[in-house]
Design a protein around this motif. Sequence first.
Motif, PDB file in Angstrom:
ATOM      1  N   LEU A  78       0.830  -1.196   0.000  1.00  0.00           N
ATOM      2  CA  LEU A  78       0.000   0.000   0.000  1.00  0.00           C
ATOM      3  C   LEU A  78       0.870   1.254   0.000  1.00  0.00           C
ATOM      4  CD1 LEU A  78      -2.564  -1.108   2.731  1.00  0.00           C
ATOM      5  CD2 LEU A  78      -3.044  -0.856   0.283  1.00  0.00           C
ATOM      6  N   GLY A  79       0.212   2.409  -0.036  1.00  0.00           N
ATOM      7  CA  GLY A  79       0.914   3.682   0.050  1.00  0.00           C
ATOM      8  C   GLY A  79       0.971   4.403  -1.276  1.00  0.00           C
ATOM      9  N   SER A  80       0.264   5.536  -1.365  1.00  0.00           N
ATOM     10  CA  SER A  80       0.260   6.299  -2.621  1.00  0.00           C
ATOM     11  C   SER A  80       1.147   7.538  -2.562  1.00  0.00           C
ATOM     12  CB  SER A  80      -1.168   6.706  -3.003  1.00  0.00           C
ATOM     13  OG  SER A  80      -1.793   7.410  -1.951  1.00  0.00           O
ATOM     14  N   ASP A  81       1.245   8.168  -1.393  1.00  0.00           N
ATOM     15  CA  ASP A  81       2.046   9.397  -1.273  1.00  0.00           C
ATOM     16  C   ASP A  81       3.479   9.078  -0.851  1.00  0.00           C
ATOM     17  OD1 ASP A  81      -0.222  10.852  -1.801  1.00  0.00           O
ATOM     18  OD2 ASP A  81      -0.631  11.347   0.283  1.00  0.00           O
ATOM     19  N   VAL A  82       4.447   9.602  -1.597  1.00  0.00           N
ATOM     20  CA  VAL A  82       5.849   9.391  -1.239  1.00  0.00           C
ATOM     21  C   VAL A  82       6.662  10.654  -1.487  1.00  0.00           C
ATOM     22  CG1 VAL A  82       5.870   6.904  -1.702  1.00  0.00           C
ATOM     23  CG2 VAL A  82       6.426   8.504  -3.548  1.00  0.00           C
ATOM     24  N   ALA A  83       7.767  10.750  -0.768  1.00  0.00           N
ATOM     25  CA  ALA A  83       8.773  11.779  -1.025  1.00  0.00           C
ATOM     26  C   ALA A  83      10.131  11.134  -0.762  1.00  0.00           C
ATOM     27  CB  ALA A  83       8.579  12.987  -0.125  1.00  0.00           C
ATOM     28  N   GLY A  84      11.076  11.428  -1.635  1.00  0.00           N
ATOM     29  CA  GLY A  84      12.387  10.805  -1.477  1.00  0.00           C
ATOM     30  C   GLY A  84      13.393  11.354  -2.457  1.00  0.00           C
ATOM     31  N   ARG A  85      14.495  10.628  -2.607  1.00  0.00           N
ATOM     32  CA  ARG A  85      15.598  11.064  -3.460  1.00  0.00           C
ATOM     33  C   ARG A  85      15.808  10.064  -4.593  1.00  0.00           C
ATOM     34  NH1 ARG A  85      18.733  12.360   0.288  1.00  0.00           N
ATOM     35  NH2 ARG A  85      18.633  14.627   0.115  1.00  0.00           N
ATOM     36  N   VAL A  86      15.971  10.570  -5.810  1.00  0.00           N
ATOM     37  CA  VAL A  86      16.193   9.725  -6.979  1.00  0.00           C
ATOM     38  C   VAL A  86      17.524   8.988  -6.828  1.00  0.00           C
ATOM     39  CG1 VAL A  86      16.554   9.670  -9.469  1.00  0.00           C
ATOM     40  CG2 VAL A  86      14.819  11.197  -8.493  1.00  0.00           C
ATOM     41  N   GLU A  87      17.464   7.656  -6.944  1.00  0.00           N
ATOM     42  CA  GLU A  87      18.674   6.841  -6.819  1.00  0.00           C
ATOM     43  C   GLU A  87      19.181   6.350  -8.169  1.00  0.00           C
ATOM     44  OE1 GLU A  87      19.721   2.689  -4.631  1.00  0.00           O
ATOM     45  OE2 GLU A  87      19.412   4.453  -3.383  1.00  0.00           O
ATOM     46  N   VAL A 108      17.974   6.260 -12.707  1.00  0.00           N
ATOM     47  CA  VAL A 108      17.035   6.653 -13.757  1.00  0.00           C
ATOM     48  C   VAL A 108      17.159   5.724 -14.950  1.00  0.00           C
ATOM     49  CG1 VAL A 108      17.063   9.082 -13.057  1.00  0.00           C
ATOM     50  CG2 VAL A 108      18.660   8.287 -14.807  1.00  0.00           C
ATOM     51  N   GLY A 109      16.039   5.517 -15.635  1.00  0.00           N
ATOM     52  CA  GLY A 109      16.048   4.719 -16.848  1.00  0.00           C
ATOM     53  C   GLY A 109      16.760   5.446 -17.992  1.00  0.00           C
ATOM     54  N   SER A 110      17.073   4.709 -19.035  1.00  0.00           N
ATOM     55  CA  SER A 110      17.882   5.252 -20.136  1.00  0.00           C
ATOM     56  C   SER A 110      17.211   6.384 -20.894  1.00  0.00           C
ATOM     57  CB  SER A 110      18.238   4.129 -21.122  1.00  0.00           C
ATOM     58  OG  SER A 110      17.052   3.528 -21.653  1.00  0.00           O
ATOM     59  N   SER A 111      15.859   6.473 -20.829  1.00  0.00           N
ATOM     60  CA  SER A 111      15.136   7.499 -21.586  1.00  0.00           C
ATOM     61  C   SER A 111      14.602   8.633 -20.713  1.00  0.00           C
ATOM     62  CB  SER A 111      13.974   6.853 -22.351  1.00  0.00           C
ATOM     63  OG  SER A 111      14.433   5.864 -23.250  1.00  0.00           O
ATOM     64  N   VAL A 112      14.935   8.636 -19.438  1.00  0.00           N
ATOM     65  CA  VAL A 112      14.450   9.681 -18.530  1.00  0.00           C
ATOM     66  C   VAL A 112      15.139  11.008 -18.834  1.00  0.00           C
ATOM     67  CG1 VAL A 112      14.462  10.446 -16.121  1.00  0.00           C
ATOM     68  CG2 VAL A 112      13.827   8.094 -16.684  1.00  0.00           C
ATOM     69  N   THR A 113      14.338  12.082 -18.925  1.00  0.00           N
ATOM     70  CA  THR A 113      14.878  13.412 -19.253  1.00  0.00           C
ATOM     71  C   THR A 113      14.619  14.444 -18.161  1.00  0.00           C
ATOM     72  OG1 THR A 113      12.830  14.013 -20.416  1.00  0.00           O
ATOM     73  CG2 THR A 113      14.588  13.007 -21.739  1.00  0.00           C
ATOM     74  N   GLN A 114      13.659  14.175 -17.256  1.00  0.00           N
ATOM     75  CA  GLN A 114      13.246  15.199 -16.295  1.00  0.00           C
ATOM     76  C   GLN A 114      14.053  15.205 -15.001  1.00  0.00           C
ATOM     77  OE1 GLN A 114       8.890  15.590 -15.782  1.00  0.00           O
ATOM     78  NE2 GLN A 114       8.675  14.030 -17.363  1.00  0.00           N
ATOM     79  N   PHE A 115      14.687  14.076 -14.665  1.00  0.00           N
ATOM     80  CA  PHE A 115      15.351  13.963 -13.373  1.00  0.00           C
ATOM     81  C   PHE A 115      16.732  13.349 -13.520  1.00  0.00           C
ATOM     82  CE2 PHE A 115      10.752  13.505 -12.610  1.00  0.00           C
ATOM     83  CZ  PHE A 115      10.549  14.614 -11.796  1.00  0.00           C
ATOM     84  N   GLN A 116      17.531  13.587 -12.492  1.00  0.00           N
ATOM     85  CA  GLN A 116      18.838  12.952 -12.416  1.00  0.00           C
ATOM     86  C   GLN A 116      19.060  12.438 -11.004  1.00  0.00           C
ATOM     87  OE1 GLN A 116      21.613  15.997 -13.522  1.00  0.00           O
ATOM     88  NE2 GLN A 116      21.184  17.282 -11.744  1.00  0.00           N
ATOM     89  N   VAL A 117      20.029  11.585 -10.857  1.00  0.00           N
ATOM     90  CA  VAL A 117      20.321  11.002  -9.554  1.00  0.00           C
ATOM     91  C   VAL A 117      20.589  12.114  -8.535  1.00  0.00           C
ATOM     92  CG1 VAL A 117      21.941   9.573  -8.255  1.00  0.00           C
ATOM     93  CG2 VAL A 117      21.197   8.861 -10.544  1.00  0.00           C
ATOM     94  N   GLY A 118      19.958  11.985  -7.380  1.00  0.00           N
ATOM     95  CA  GLY A 118      20.117  12.979  -6.316  1.00  0.00           C
ATOM     96  C   GLY A 118      18.971  13.956  -6.200  1.00  0.00           C
ATOM     97  N   ASP A 119      18.120  14.064  -7.225  1.00  0.00           N
ATOM     98  CA  ASP A 119      16.982  14.987  -7.158  1.00  0.00           C
ATOM     99  C   ASP A 119      16.018  14.577  -6.041  1.00  0.00           C
ATOM    100  OD1 ASP A 119      17.832  16.567  -9.215  1.00  0.00           O
ATOM    101  OD2 ASP A 119      16.540  15.666 -10.742  1.00  0.00           O
ATOM    102  N   GLU A 120      15.483  15.560  -5.349  1.00  0.00           N
ATOM    103  CA  GLU A 120      14.487  15.307  -4.314  1.00  0.00           C
ATOM    104  C   GLU A 120      13.097  15.477  -4.920  1.00  0.00           C
ATOM    105  OE1 GLU A 120      15.429  17.952  -1.118  1.00  0.00           O
ATOM    106  OE2 GLU A 120      17.204  16.808  -0.516  1.00  0.00           O
ATOM    107  N   VAL A 121      12.275  14.434  -4.830  1.00  0.00           N
ATOM    108  CA  VAL A 121      10.998  14.409  -5.535  1.00  0.00           C
ATOM    109  C   VAL A 121       9.870  13.959  -4.600  1.00  0.00           C
ATOM    110  CG1 VAL A 121      12.088  13.946  -7.756  1.00  0.00           C
ATOM    111  CG2 VAL A 121      11.401  12.022  -6.302  1.00  0.00           C
ATOM    112  N   PHE A 122       8.644  14.181  -5.068  1.00  0.00           N
ATOM    113  CA  PHE A 122       7.473  13.643  -4.377  1.00  0.00           C
ATOM    114  C   PHE A 122       6.446  13.242  -5.416  1.00  0.00           C
ATOM    115  CE2 PHE A 122       6.105  17.748  -5.349  1.00  0.00           C
ATOM    116  CZ  PHE A 122       4.948  18.184  -4.713  1.00  0.00           C
ATOM    117  N   ALA A 123       5.464  12.397  -5.010  1.00  0.00           N
ATOM    118  CA  ALA A 123       4.538  11.847  -6.005  1.00  0.00           C
ATOM    119  C   ALA A 123       3.317  11.238  -5.346  1.00  0.00           C
ATOM    120  CB  ALA A 123       5.244  10.781  -6.848  1.00  0.00           C
ATOM    121  N   ASP A 124       2.280  11.057  -6.186  1.00  0.00           N
ATOM    122  CA  ASP A 124       1.100  10.273  -5.846  1.00  0.00           C
ATOM    123  C   ASP A 124       1.123   9.037  -6.740  1.00  0.00           C
ATOM    124  OD1 ASP A 124      -1.382   9.131  -5.508  1.00  0.00           O
ATOM    125  OD2 ASP A 124      -2.519  10.992  -5.713  1.00  0.00           O
TER     126      ASP A 124
END
Length: 323
Positions: free
Chosen positions: A68-77, A79-95
């Motif tokens: 379970l659990g929909s809300d999270v906040a953490g640090r990017v560890e 990224v996939g090969s096609s990711v363009t918006q984030f890099q390792v170390g970014d602090e993010v949150f999501a639903d």
Amino acid sequence: MKAIVYTKYGSPDILQLKEIEKPVPKDHEVLVNVHAASANAGDWHLLRGTPFLVRFIYGILKPKNQVLGSDVAGRVEAVGSSVTQFQVGDEVFADLFGCGFGGYAEYVCAHENVFALKPANLSFEEAAAIPTAGGTALQGLRDQGHIQKGQHVLINGASGGVGTFAVQIAKLFGGEVTGVCSTGKMDMIRSLGADHVIDYTQEDFTQNGQSYDLILAANGYHPIFNYRRALGSKGTYVMTGGSNAQMFQAILLGPWISMLGSKKMGNLMAQPRHKDLVFLKELVEGGKIMPVIDRRYPLHEVPEAIRYLEEGHARGKVVITVK
């Protein structure tokens, strides 16, 4: 990695802390080291498989998603090969509502479009309190309620997770806001900007002769016709939470009542939207809204957190500290 797992429907007692496989990001996915999560009413509904209709989506006999659990906040560890918006170390949150949940774990993996950069002025715990509750309040007031400046707005369940955001957002949009809560929470609701506060243990707002342009029901229960009586001639009622009876009345009777007169009544099924997450981030960074946190629990105490939330007396959000 450690995660809180459930393999059948039931009470919080069936939740177990287990070691499960750490996810690996696909091309467009990011792997996030979860620092905090937050509990929502949806967690205990999914845990118990109630109302039964949810099982047709999430598993008839047992849950399809075991974390379970929909809300999270953490640090990017990673990224996939096609990711363009984030890099390792970014602090993010999501639903994570629309992508399999999984927030009660040390790591989550999801499409990059699910995440947004965490508000710079908040801790991970504060950021994790925002996505579901903040998004629900925003969509209920702005998108379904069509809130307008100067309207009289009532928030039933003003002291809960959705309610505390709704009071602040309704004021931000220029409403004259009345919050409904219990005696001990009245000062908190005033501090969030409410113009009027009703103690539901002393007064029934559906019976006091007052009328409102917009009612957002974030908790509690009143028969839908009582809500209708409390609406102005062209008022709108939006149900975002509360008892099962309140939900079914909004879904089944709301459309018919709306067709028969000028008052609009219905149910909101809030959906995660990246643009809303970014909008909420900007409001927080601008000092216009802030999350309210009642209690913090460590990951292994998620059963206690959900049990407390299910009692219906939380002041704002219940947060899970993962790291």
